[in-house]
Design an enzyme around this catalytic site. Structure first.
Site, PDB file in Angstrom:
ATOM      1  CB  CYS A 171     -12.490  16.002  30.998  1.00 42.38           C
ATOM      2  SG  CYS A 171     -10.819  15.938  30.367  1.00 42.38           S
ATOM      3  CE  LYS A 201      -7.597  18.187  24.013  1.00 42.24           C
ATOM      4  NZ  LYS A 201      -8.713  17.463  24.648  1.00 42.24           N
ATOM      5  CG  ASN A 202      -8.717  22.124  23.348  1.00 43.59           C
ATOM      6  OD1 ASN A 202      -9.022  20.930  23.319  1.00 43.59           O
ATOM      7  ND2 ASN A 202      -8.481  22.767  24.477  1.00 43.59           N
ATOM      8  CB  ILE A 234     -15.082  27.891  32.809  1.00 45.72           C
ATOM      9  CG1 ILE A 234     -14.322  29.211  32.626  1.00 45.72           C
ATOM     10  CG2 ILE A 234     -15.544  27.335  31.463  1.00 45.72           C
ATOM     11  CD1 ILE A 234     -15.097  30.291  31.915  1.00 45.72           C
ATOM     12  NE  ARG A 283     -18.285  17.532  27.039  1.00 46.04           N
ATOM     13  CZ  ARG A 283     -19.504  17.134  27.373  1.00 46.04           C
ATOM     14  NH1 ARG A 283     -19.660  16.081  28.139  1.00 46.04           N
ATOM     15  NH2 ARG A 283     -20.565  17.779  26.933  1.00 46.04           N
ATOM     16  CG  ASP A 341      -8.385  23.719  29.171  1.00 49.84           C
ATOM     17  OD1 ASP A 341      -9.232  23.257  29.963  1.00 49.84           O
ATOM     18  OD2 ASP A 341      -8.443  23.540  27.943  1.00 49.84           O
TER      19      ASP A 341
END
EC number: 2.5.1.7
Length: 419
Positions: free
Chosen positions: A117, A22-23, A329, A93, A307
């Site tokens: 998120c 996805k990222n 983070i 985002r 993540d």
């Protein structure tokens, strides 16, 4: 609203096919705006955020054809709108990543301030500062980033105050069509950034230093479409590996990328897992043993990924011993902790550190997903909890995991989607 109902499950066993990342897919889809000819992306996961990205591109006037089997074709020949509206951006985002491509190719972009998120501030100032250094005039008003440039963006030497994946990606795409050389220092080194850079190179961009903290981009006049395959999802891979470790099972992740998961694999080995890898697969075997507690501190790549933090919280909840997990983070990224405590976990928060005392078992409960990775951790906890666990608000889960219940069912887990 959909929920997941989970019963205590046997040790996970079998093979699971990993989806595209996805990222990586989201910025690569946005990069389609830079291409003058048709751009085809494959191995795109079927996720809510991908659907939102396609809606956004169509809203701008681009032709977006979903060709099936994870393949999407983008044509910009009819692109004639330059506003990413609040209704689309509020849910994701990554919509901010349209800013650089629109500005670089068309000289104008209005992008609503993003949503996604709720895990901390995630400021967009790094994106805006870098674009301003490249000659953009930017104002933020009425909830929108309004950016303009006369002519083309200009190459610039940009030092990032902090490592930011999104800002690195936005500036990388903008610089590809800028006039002259752009240098991005303290750039993010994540595999997804490398994937985007390789995609841009396939489109005709001139980029060196890929995978390092210093990226050099020599702007070109135009970029052409190409065919590009999105990398495997390392976070989905890691999530299934942790689920197998927690259930004391043995699984193989196929169509995976072991090289992108070295920090996670090392921690799983510390927890007692026997791990074997090939070029595109990873096997984890707990040999029936309970995992051992492992300390974690999140960090930008190649450090331990934020993540995967929530999933390792669950591993430590059921592990032998005591562990600390420190989140460096994002602030506000321990929202899964109260839910796990409701299931019986022994956990305590001290600032940005969670102290976890391992216990033998959890109890099923009704729990609420608060963000994407927290929801994955609750599903994993449900696999080993006595009785029934209901995970509510799983639209978070659908943003980042493709067919998650079917994949777990294929490994023997008792998971089903219910209304």
């Amino acid at each position: 609203m959909d929920k997941l109902a989970i019963q205590a499950s046997p040790p996970l066993a079998g093979d699971v096919i990993i989806s595209g990342a996805k990222n990586a897919a989201l910025p690569i889809l946005m990069a389609g705006v830079l291409a003058e000819t048709d751009f085809v992306v494959s191995n795109v996961p079927n996720l809510r955020d991908v659907s939102t990205s396609c809606k956004l591109l169509r809203c701008l006037g681009a032709d977006v054809d979903e060709l099936g089997e994870g393949k999407i074709r983008i044509s910009t020949k009819n692109l004639n709108e330059f506003c990413a509206p609040y209704d689309l951006v509020k849910t994701m985002r990554a919509s901010i990543l349209i800013l650089g491509p629109l500005l670089a190719r068309y000289g104008t972009a209005d992008v609503s301030l993003p949503g996604g998120c709720a895990i901390g501030a995630r400021p967009v100032n790094l994106h805006l500062h870098g674009l301003e250094m490249m000659g953009a005039k930017i104002e933020v008003k009425e909830g929108y980033i309004k950016a303009r440039v006369d002519g083309r963006l200009k190459g610039a030497h940009i030092f990032m105050d902090m490592v930011s994946v999104g800002a690195t990606e936005n500036l990388l795409m903008a610089a590809a069509l800028a006039d002259g050389e752009t240098v991005i220092e303290n750039a993010a080194r994540e595999p997804e950034v490398i994937d985007l850079a390789n995609c841009l190179i396939a489109m005709g961009a001139k980029i060196t230093g890929v995978g390092s903290a210093t990226l050099r981009i020599q702007g070109v006049e135009r970029l052409q479409g190409c065919e590009y395959r999105v990398m495997p999802d390392r976070i989905e891979t890691g999530s299934f590996l942790v689920a197998a470790a927690v259930t004391r099972g043995r699984i193989r992740c196929l169509k995976a990328d072991p090289a992108s998961l070295e920090s996670v694999i090392a921690k799983l080995e510390d927890a007692g897992a026997k791990i074997t890898t090939g070029e595109d697969w990873i096997e984890l075997d707990m040999e029936g043993k309970r995992p051992k507690a492992v300390n974690i501190k999140t960090a930008p790549y190649p450090g331990f990924p934020t993540d995967m933090q929530a999933q390792f919280c669950v591993l430590n909840v059921l592990a032998q011993g005591t562990a600390t997990i420190t989140e460096t983070i994002f602030e506000n990224r321990f929202m899964h902790v109260p839910e796990l405590i409701r299931m019986g976990a022994t956990m305590e928060l001290e600032g940005n550190t969670c102290i976890i005392q391992g216990i033998e078992s959890l109890s099923g409960a009704q729990v609420m997903a608060t963000d994407l990775r927290a929801s994955a951790s609750l599903v994993i906890a449900g696999l080993v909890a006595d009785g029934k666990t209901i995970v509510d608000r799983i639209y978070h889960l659908d943003r980042g995991y493709e067919h998650i219940e079917q994949k777990f069912q294929g490994l023997g887990a008792h998971v089903e989607r219910v209304q």
